[in-house]
Design an enzyme around this catalytic site. Structure first.
Site, mmCIF file in Angstrom:
data_model
loop_
_atom_site.group_PDB
_atom_site.id
_atom_site.type_symbol
_atom_site.label_atom_id
_atom_site.label_comp_id
_atom_site.label_asym_id
_atom_site.label_seq_id
_atom_site.Cartn_x
_atom_site.Cartn_y
_atom_site.Cartn_z
ATOM 1 N N CYS A 5 -5.642 5.895 1.994
ATOM 2 C CA CYS A 5 -6.314 5.380 0.612
ATOM 3 C C CYS A 5 -6.260 6.549 0.072
ATOM 4 O O CYS A 5 -6.582 7.169 -1.098
ATOM 5 C CB CYS A 5 -7.551 4.510 0.178
ATOM 6 S SG CYS A 5 -6.412 2.717 0.715
ATOM 7 N N HIS B 55 -5.197 -1.735 -0.775
ATOM 8 C CA HIS B 55 -5.164 -1.129 0.169
ATOM 9 C C HIS B 55 -5.003 -2.782 1.076
ATOM 10 O O HIS B 55 -6.044 -3.695 1.051
ATOM 11 C CB HIS B 55 -6.876 -1.118 0.953
ATOM 12 C CG HIS B 55 -6.570 -0.665 2.311
ATOM 13 N ND1 HIS B 55 -6.967 0.122 2.735
ATOM 14 C CD2 HIS B 55 -7.315 -1.993 3.129
ATOM 15 C CE1 HIS B 55 -6.718 -0.060 4.319
ATOM 16 N NE2 HIS B 55 -8.026 -0.911 4.499
ATOM 17 N N GLY C 263 1.018 0.422 18.098
ATOM 18 C CA GLY C 263 1.103 1.343 18.097
ATOM 19 C C GLY C 263 0.340 2.399 16.777
ATOM 20 O O GLY C 263 0.548 2.929 16.209
ATOM 21 N N HIS D 7 -3.807 1.045 7.443
ATOM 22 C CA HIS D 7 -3.404 0.888 5.762
ATOM 23 C C HIS D 7 -1.305 0.848 5.921
ATOM 24 O O HIS D 7 -0.240 1.452 5.819
ATOM 25 C CB HIS D 7 -3.572 2.025 4.707
ATOM 26 C CG HIS D 7 -3.486 2.101 3.573
ATOM 27 N ND1 HIS D 7 -4.197 1.754 2.739
ATOM 28 C CD2 HIS D 7 -1.977 1.284 3.140
ATOM 29 C CE1 HIS D 7 -3.695 1.934 1.016
ATOM 30 N NE2 HIS D 7 -2.284 1.620 1.422
ATOM 31 N N HIS E 38 2.121 0.370 5.961
ATOM 32 C CA HIS E 38 3.037 1.682 6.057
ATOM 33 C C HIS E 38 4.249 1.363 7.056
ATOM 34 O O HIS E 38 4.389 0.097 7.982
ATOM 35 C CB HIS E 38 2.122 2.741 6.503
ATOM 36 C CG HIS E 38 1.706 3.361 7.291
ATOM 37 N ND1 HIS E 38 0.524 2.606 7.710
ATOM 38 C CD2 HIS E 38 2.338 3.605 8.535
ATOM 39 C CE1 HIS E 38 0.912 2.573 8.727
ATOM 40 N NE2 HIS E 38 1.608 3.276 9.597
HETATM 41 P P1 5GP Z 1 0.877 4.443 12.575
HETATM 42 O O1 5GP Z 1 1.114 4.787 13.710
HETATM 43 O O2 5GP Z 1 -0.063 3.986 12.016
HETATM 44 O O3 5GP Z 1 2.691 4.016 12.599
HETATM 45 O O4 5GP Z 1 1.671 5.659 11.236
HETATM 46 C C1 5GP Z 1 0.946 6.318 10.982
HETATM 47 C C2 5GP Z 1 1.245 7.664 10.429
HETATM 48 O O5 5GP Z 1 0.989 8.483 10.331
HETATM 49 C C3 5GP Z 1 2.046 8.863 11.496
HETATM 50 O O6 5GP Z 1 3.325 8.942 12.045
HETATM 51 C C4 5GP Z 1 1.072 10.168 11.727
HETATM 52 O O7 5GP Z 1 2.204 10.971 12.164
HETATM 53 C C5 5GP Z 1 1.062 9.847 10.197
HETATM 54 N N1 5GP Z 1 0.120 10.204 9.520
HETATM 55 C C6 5GP Z 1 -1.321 10.882 10.094
HETATM 56 N N2 5GP Z 1 -1.832 11.855 9.211
HETATM 57 C C7 5GP Z 1 -1.488 11.551 7.908
HETATM 58 C C8 5GP Z 1 -1.797 12.631 7.220
HETATM 59 O O8 5GP Z 1 -3.437 13.073 6.735
HETATM 60 N N3 5GP Z 1 -0.740 12.793 6.493
HETATM 61 C C9 5GP Z 1 0.670 12.713 6.461
HETATM 62 N N4 5GP Z 1 1.273 12.661 5.526
HETATM 63 N N5 5GP Z 1 0.822 11.279 7.233
HETATM 64 C C10 5GP Z 1 -0.329 11.213 8.389
HETATM 65 ZN ZN ZN Z 2 -6.346 2.507 2.663
#
Ligand code: 5GP
Ligand code: ZN
Length: 117
Positions: free
Chosen positions: A10, A49, A96, A101, A103
């Site tokens: 967000c 969100h 993992g 949020h 994505h």
């Molecule tokens: P998840 O682990 O929830 O599936 O994916 C979260 C993703 O967000 C991870 O691949 C991580 O590298 C990415 N990520 C975490 N913090 C940031 C940030 O501050 N900026 C960006 N562009 N990506 C982020």
């Molecule tokens: Zn959010």
């Protein structure tokens, strides 16, 4: 003054935290992952969100479809067709998920193994 939101994505969507945006419209934003796991690693995120795929309601079906079409467009714009690419959305701790949020990860530019570890 409004309180800053604690949700990382967000905050990125609000422009409070910088990110490399590759797509933006009224409903969806896409930006490069800060820790890329492939030559192309883009996150496709709804402005609204929603915690994860598990929380999408039937009423949000148009938003879900919109996210998929943006993922498709990102893959095309990044030149991932016809070699192929992967679309991933982690849901909860066993998968993992680290950012609560919703994505979609668009990954490509290298060959990938299956199943994931
Ligand atoms: P998840 O682990 O929830 O599936 O994916 C979260 C993703 O967000 C991870 O691949 C991580 O590298 C990415 N990520 C975490 N913090 C940031 C940030 O501050 N900026 C960006 N562009 N990506 C982020
Ligand atoms: Zn959010």
């Amino acid at each position: 003054m409004t309180e800053p939101t604690p949700c990382l994505f967000c905050r990125i969507i609000a422009g409070e935290i910088p990110a490399t945006l590759v797509y933006i419209d009224e409903e969806v934003v896409a930006f490069r992952d800060v820790n890329p796991q492939a030559p192309v690693h883009v996150l496709v995120v709804p402005r609204e969100h929603v915690r994860s795929v598990a929380d999408i309601t039937p009423e949000q079906s148009p938003l879900w479809a919109r996210l998929l079409h943006v993922a498709q467009k990102v893959a095309q714009d990044e030149g991932l067709d016809p070699d192929g690419w992967r679309l991933v959305s982690n849901v909860g701790p066993n998968a993992g998920q680290t950012v609560d949020h919703l994505h979609l990860h668009v990954l490509g530019g290298r060959s990938m193994s299956w199943p994931p570890g």
